[in-house]
Design an enzyme around this catalytic site. Sequence first.
Site, PDB file in Angstrom:
ATOM      1  N   GLU A 116       0.861  -1.175  -0.001  1.00  0.00           N
ATOM      2  CA  GLU A 116      -0.016   0.068   0.057  1.00  0.00           C
ATOM      3  C   GLU A 116       0.866   1.330   0.005  1.00  0.00           C
ATOM      4  OE1 GLU A 116      -2.535  -0.225   3.447  1.00  0.00           O
ATOM      5  OE2 GLU A 116      -2.755  -2.329   3.154  1.00  0.00           O
ATOM      6  N   LYS A 118       1.911   4.757   1.757  1.00  0.00           N
ATOM      7  CA  LYS A 118       1.926   5.172   3.025  1.00  0.00           C
ATOM      8  C   LYS A 118       1.585   6.753   3.037  1.00  0.00           C
ATOM      9  CE  LYS A 118       4.358   5.495   7.452  1.00  0.00           C
ATOM     10  NZ  LYS A 118       4.219   6.736   7.874  1.00  0.00           N
ATOM     11  N   ASP A 120       0.699  10.551   4.128  1.00  0.00           N
ATOM     12  CA  ASP A 120       1.158  11.382   4.854  1.00  0.00           C
ATOM     13  C   ASP A 120      -0.053  12.440   5.565  1.00  0.00           C
ATOM     14  OD1 ASP A 120       2.834  12.585   6.655  1.00  0.00           O
ATOM     15  OD2 ASP A 120       3.697  13.484   4.943  1.00  0.00           O
ATOM     16  N   TYR A 228      -7.343   1.573   5.622  1.00  0.00           N
ATOM     17  CA  TYR A 228      -6.297   0.474   5.321  1.00  0.00           C
ATOM     18  C   TYR A 228      -6.425  -0.421   6.348  1.00  0.00           C
ATOM     19  CZ  TYR A 228      -3.878   3.752   9.028  1.00  0.00           C
ATOM     20  OH  TYR A 228      -3.434   4.192   9.923  1.00  0.00           O
ATOM     21  N   LYS A 316      10.708   3.837   3.164  1.00  0.00           N
ATOM     22  CA  LYS A 316      10.291   5.274   3.009  1.00  0.00           C
ATOM     23  C   LYS A 316      10.909   5.736   1.620  1.00  0.00           C
ATOM     24  CE  LYS A 316       8.498   7.184   6.172  1.00  0.00           C
ATOM     25  NZ  LYS A 316       9.188   7.997   7.581  1.00  0.00           N
ATOM     26  N   CYS A 410       9.772  50.307   4.995  1.00  0.00           N
ATOM     27  CA  CYS A 410       9.250  49.331   3.843  1.00  0.00           C
ATOM     28  C   CYS A 410      10.312  49.335   2.870  1.00  0.00           C
ATOM     29  CB  CYS A 410       7.902  49.820   3.449  1.00  0.00           C
ATOM     30  SG  CYS A 410       7.497  48.957   1.803  1.00  0.00           S
ATOM     31  N   CYS A 413       8.885  51.458  -0.274  1.00  0.00           N
ATOM     32  CA  CYS A 413       8.540  52.841  -0.197  1.00  0.00           C
ATOM     33  C   CYS A 413       8.937  53.658   0.861  1.00  0.00           C
ATOM     34  CB  CYS A 413       6.945  52.929  -0.376  1.00  0.00           C
ATOM     35  SG  CYS A 413       6.022  52.347   1.258  1.00  0.00           S
ATOM     36  N   CYS A 428       3.447  47.260   6.023  1.00  0.00           N
ATOM     37  CA  CYS A 428       3.452  48.348   5.293  1.00  0.00           C
ATOM     38  C   CYS A 428       2.251  48.941   5.251  1.00  0.00           C
ATOM     39  CB  CYS A 428       4.191  48.490   3.926  1.00  0.00           C
ATOM     40  SG  CYS A 428       4.013  50.069   3.137  1.00  0.00           S
ATOM     41  N   CYS A 433       1.953  52.293  -1.669  1.00  0.00           N
ATOM     42  CA  CYS A 433       3.285  51.448  -1.844  1.00  0.00           C
ATOM     43  C   CYS A 433       3.338  51.106  -3.157  1.00  0.00           C
ATOM     44  CB  CYS A 433       3.539  50.478  -0.534  1.00  0.00           C
ATOM     45  SG  CYS A 433       4.821  49.403  -0.897  1.00  0.00           S
TER      46      CYS A 433
HETATM   47  S1  IVH Z   1      -1.160   0.284   8.643  1.00  0.00           S
HETATM   48  C1  IVH Z   1       0.512  -2.059  12.000  1.00  0.00           C
HETATM   49  N1  IVH Z   1      -0.988   1.319   6.208  1.00  0.00           N
HETATM   50  O1  IVH Z   1       1.419   5.440   9.209  1.00  0.00           O
HETATM   51  C2  IVH Z   1       0.018  -1.195  10.865  1.00  0.00           C
HETATM   52  N2  IVH Z   1      -0.525   2.843   8.226  1.00  0.00           N
HETATM   53  O2  IVH Z   1       3.769   4.500  11.269  1.00  0.00           O
HETATM   54  C3  IVH Z   1      -0.032   0.408  11.164  1.00  0.00           C
HETATM   55  N3  IVH Z   1      -0.104   5.054   7.560  1.00  0.00           N
HETATM   56  O3  IVH Z   1      -0.266   5.997  12.200  1.00  0.00           O
HETATM   57  C4  IVH Z   1      -0.922   1.224  10.359  1.00  0.00           C
HETATM   58  N4  IVH Z   1      -0.451   5.057   5.331  1.00  0.00           N
HETATM   59  O4  IVH Z   1      -1.479   6.390  10.260  1.00  0.00           O
HETATM   60  C5  IVH Z   1      -0.704   1.653   7.427  1.00  0.00           C
HETATM   61  N5  IVH Z   1      -1.190   2.160   4.061  1.00  0.00           N
HETATM   62  C6  IVH Z   1      -1.128   2.380   5.315  1.00  0.00           C
HETATM   63  C7  IVH Z   1      -0.468   3.555   6.043  1.00  0.00           C
HETATM   64  C8  IVH Z   1      -0.498   3.955   7.404  1.00  0.00           C
HETATM   65  C9  IVH Z   1      -0.249   5.733   6.489  1.00  0.00           C
HETATM   66  C10 IVH Z   1       0.262   5.847   8.882  1.00  0.00           C
HETATM   67  C11 IVH Z   1      -0.601   5.483  10.065  1.00  0.00           C
HETATM   68  C12 IVH Z   1       0.057   5.053  11.208  1.00  0.00           C
HETATM   69  C13 IVH Z   1       1.474   5.293  10.529  1.00  0.00           C
HETATM   70  C14 IVH Z   1       2.294   4.149  11.370  1.00  0.00           C
END
Ligand code: IVH
Length: 670
Positions: A116, A118, A120, A228, A316, A410, A413, A428, A433
């Site tokens: 999946e 991740k 943010d 998720y 990451k 400023c 001006c 300002c 200006c």
């Molecule tokens: S699974 C044990 N799936 O990442 C499984 N988390 O560091 C834990 N997050 O607080 C979560 N995308 O909010 C999972 N596809 C994804 C995710 C995800 C973002 C975030 C989640 C969690 C943090 C964990």
Amino acid sequence: MSSDRENIQKTSEKLRDLIRIHDFLYYVEDNPKISDAEYDGIMNQLRKIESDFPWSITEDSPTQRVGGKRSERFASFTHLIPLLSLSNVFNNQELVNWHNRIEKLAGITPITYYCELKYDGVAVSLTYENGIFVKGATRGDGVQGEDITTNLRTIKSIPLKLVGDSFPESFDVRGEVIFPKDKFEILNKDRVARGEDPYANPRNTAAGSLRQMDPSVVASRPLDIFVYGIGAFQGQIPSTQEKILEWLTDVGFKVNPNNKLAKDLDQVENYFDEWVDRHQELNYDCDGIVVKVNDIDLRDAIGSLGREPRWATAYKFPSKTAVTRLVGIGVNVGRTGVLTPYAKLEPVNLTGVTIKSATLHNQDYITDNDIRVGDLVSITRAGDVIPRVVEPLVDARTGNETGFNMPNECPSCNYPIVREDNESAHRCLNLNCPSRGNHLLRHFVSRGAMDIDGVGENLISQFIKEGLVENIADIYDLTNEKLLSLDRMQEKSATNLLESIARSKDRPFEAVIYSLGIRHVGLETARLLANNFSNVDVLLAATRETLLEVPGVGEVVGKAILDWFEDENNLEILNRLRGSGLTFNKTESSPTEPSMQGTRFAITGSLQSMNRAQLESMIRELGGTIANNISGSVDYLILGSSPGSKLTKAEELSIKVLTEAEFMDMLSKP
Ligand code: IVH
């Protein structure tokens, strides 16, 4: 129960089901099947029944999304099953090590993984009982979160009632609330237009939105969610991650379409390779991929280590920061007179783009982070639209670095600079200006405002330099002769410019209000003002009290409007604009059907003539819809430079591809 009552209940429940289906199609599938007007029609029917027969209102009715009252603080919420964190891996070797450890623990090879993105955003847990959304909470420390149910109810992609009846009696769904990037850009543009500081990035803004005490404010934020996983549950759930997510999709949740089953580690690596390149294309921020063991029983066998499961890890994406030298700090003066400091940097490459400057927000940001001229600084674009200085590398200091203080005068001006109490901004106050004038003119001609084509930054600077235009009203005094007196101005361009200027006189009242550049009055507030005050004279006569009656106008906005209309200079400009024939009263919008009704567009690559958010809102205004992915339902793909994989897919499906110019041509055809 009397049969009348039964009938009312039946009809309203039918309408609710219909709305739920269309909410799902629009907010979850991004594939609306009816027009906004049709949707509003159904919603209004339901509202009418519920207001005539209040006893018929149900908790899970789509009319009840913004129900809760403003609260003073959030109650605490205990997660029955803690929200775990994820371990991280940062390169392929670490991924291989993680995988080897798992195979050893599980005693099986190959292990099937589920990949999946991740996201943010902000982690939340949603509790459903008998298919109804009953509680929603933040992650908190993983065990103790905050009850933000009323706020989460306002997110349209969170179902208040699930589809069908195949779900456990009670269960928690886990997911990530995100703020879409395009909407974030619009929000920030609007803030800047109102003279407010832009927000730093979508994730903080999502978090800040969810912490609002007033649910109606949260409802105005276009938050979205991807679910998720499952937390606590009573009853049966499917046996693999893949099946769990399929089931969650079936009962109405929004699950990310880019998830993928990986039969072995090679396939996990391929998934990472694909998304490390492509994640910037997405309309939400992702900082990596999450690799999970697919089989739920196997997960239990592998177990957890403290707060981190061993059966999942986050791989990451390489960090998007760079280190360079801060060679100086410059100051920009904005349209409302706000001074914004910016970093002058030794040019550095960051994710393929050469960065020479970055924002420093305001004096507090510089002071709080102890940023000094001469420092080596780290800069980032992670989730941020504009590059930002994150921090100085204190250990690398030589002692020759110097601190920074906002100028007292400023830079444009020489007028004295003031900083009002409880404001982070220095300002300002000189309405004349030249810097303010330049920004105000740019705002005035921009799309959404007077939309005067062909007047860009350079031309405005030229106008000011040659004394042709000092303020916004002067634009309407431009003549062919005056324009031709400018360097390199051609006859044809002058004619085109005058035509665009003349056309702008038909811009609606709300656009005129917005274009005036009143502090705190963005597009949305301008629209509210135009709807509540039928013409400029009524608006001029507005008092604090009448302004406060307008929904969305509070003390601060109200005062900014009154201040603007009290200024003699502004009144003179207003009168001149009126004399030039701009629209100063509310005209009914044309009843004809928008020209792109029902047409579906996808967009790829970076655009030249406007940003993606502007293009999308233009299409929507004309009745078209936007698809995030290419599928058979897409009519056109609009092509920017460096297109992504959408182009290949569109070609495979023989979907018509338009350049930006071709799209614009299409707009100008009757
Ligand atoms: S699974 C044990 N799936 O990442 C499984 N988390 O560091 C834990 N997050 O607080 C979560 N995308 O909010 C999972 N596809 C994804 C995710 C995800 C973002 C975030 C989640 C969690 C943090 C964990």
